[in-house]
Design an enzyme around this catalytic site. Structure first.
Site, PDB file in Angstrom:
ATOM      1  N   LEU A  51       0.824  -1.204   0.000  1.00  0.00           N
ATOM      2  CA  LEU A  51       0.000   0.000   0.000  1.00  0.00           C
ATOM      3  C   LEU A  51       0.859   1.256   0.000  1.00  0.00           C
ATOM      4  O   LEU A  51       1.825   1.352   0.759  1.00  0.00           O
ATOM      5  CB  LEU A  51      -0.917   0.019   1.219  1.00  0.00           C
ATOM      6  CG  LEU A  51      -1.887  -1.151   1.344  1.00  0.00           C
ATOM      7  CD1 LEU A  51      -2.659  -1.058   2.648  1.00  0.00           C
ATOM      8  CD2 LEU A  51      -2.847  -1.190   0.155  1.00  0.00           C
ATOM      9  N   ASP A  66     -11.449  -5.929  13.449  1.00  0.00           N
ATOM     10  CA  ASP A  66     -10.371  -5.353  14.269  1.00  0.00           C
ATOM     11  C   ASP A  66     -10.135  -3.915  13.828  1.00  0.00           C
ATOM     12  O   ASP A  66      -9.001  -3.498  13.564  1.00  0.00           O
ATOM     13  CB  ASP A  66      -9.101  -6.190  14.122  1.00  0.00           C
ATOM     14  CG  ASP A  66      -8.041  -5.864  15.188  1.00  0.00           C
ATOM     15  OD1 ASP A  66      -8.373  -5.131  16.148  1.00  0.00           O
ATOM     16  OD2 ASP A  66      -6.897  -6.326  15.058  1.00  0.00           O
TER      17      ASP A  66
END
Length: 292
Positions: free
Chosen positions: A100, A201
């Site tokens: 990313l 999460d």
């Protein structure tokens, strides 16, 4: 570091996935949280991100995370990195995924993030749960399917963890009884709602501003659950911008009394952190339980 045998395996796995011969030129250790070793590998086709852990201690961890990332991406809502390969060599498990690139947040970043999460939460299945056991941190996350959220939350989340904490002498019998009492009250506390596709999460350390300026989430613990679980998690460990909550409420209004259920939803991640890290999480759990 990554040894030669593992580098060859990663190269072969990427070559098969991308249908082009991949040569790994360099592997650099990067920060990727407290659970896994993380690396950025440089190849003839660009950078990739690799997570590694002990295959014997955490079987199926990366197989489940791979599947979870695919599930999130298939929703077409929030951005998530594309998983490329997983496996194990010499007792070391690995997950390879898209690397990313960080960007600058767009003006309506938090509004877009909230609306995208709301769209993801509208993805549903007939039962709460997920195929197979995955992980939250290094603790197994059980996903036995149930049609009732209260039953799922009690038997797959709260009761296994409070009993583990008691067995490890982290909590006393009174706290076990308090959690058991709360579990008996859950059917009256949670109104019926369809299972929602959860990140699982979703705290501030598990998203970043992507190259296009919008939120990109990672390190999921995916299952179909009550959507208030994701939202309660966003309020722990730093929290999200206030604009996020207003935008979510406008896009997909929460059912009445959701504010009173925040602490109940936070009990699960708090128990995980208590078992893994100890510290002040005990007091936070006790505060939630005092009302029940």
């Amino acid at each position: 570091m990554i040894d030669e045998i593992l580098l060859k395996q990663l190269s072969a796995a990427l070559s098969e996935q991308l249908k082009v011969k991949i040569h790994i030129n360099d592997a650099k250790s990067v920060h990727g949280g407290d659970i896994n070793e993380s690396f950025r590998i440089a190849t003839n086709e660009g950078y990739f991100f690799v997570k590694m852990n002990d295959a014997k201690r955490f079987p199926e961890m990366f197989a489940q995370e791979y599947a979870g990332l695919l599930e999130l991406r298939s929703a077409g809502a929030l951005q998530a990195p594309k998983p490329l390969a997983y496996g194990s060599v010499g007792g070391r498990a690995y997950l390879v995924q898209e690397f990313l690139t960080k960007g600058q947040a767009v003006t309506d970043f938090w509004d877009d993030f909230a609306v995208s999460l709301a769209r993801q939460h509208r993805v549903t299945k007939p039962h709460f749960g997920n195929p197979g056991t995955n992980y939250l941190g290094t603790l197994k996350q059980y996903n036995t399917p149930y049609s009732n959220w209260a039953v799922f939350y009690a038997f797959n989340r709260l009761l296994p963890l409070i009993r583990m904490a008691y067995d490890q002498q982290i909590v006393d019998k009174q706290m076990v009884q308090q959690v058991e009492s709360l579990c008996r009250q859950l059917p009256q506390l949670f109104p019926a709602e369809a299972p929602a596709l959860l990140h699982g999460d979703l705290w501030s350390g598990n998203f970043m501003v992507g190259a296009n300026g919008k939120a990109c989430v990672f390190d999921p613990a995916v299952y179909y659950g009550h959507r208030e679980m994701d939202l309660a998690m966003t309020r722990l460990f730093g929290g999200f911008d206030t604009r996020f909550y207003y935008a979510y409420q406008a896009a997909y209004p929460l059912l009445p009394d959701w504010q009173q259920r925040i602490g109940i939803c936070q009990l699960y991640p708090l128990l995980v952190h208590l078992i893994l890290f100890g510290g002040n999480y005990y007091n936070s759990i006790r505060e939630v339980l005092q009302s029940y």
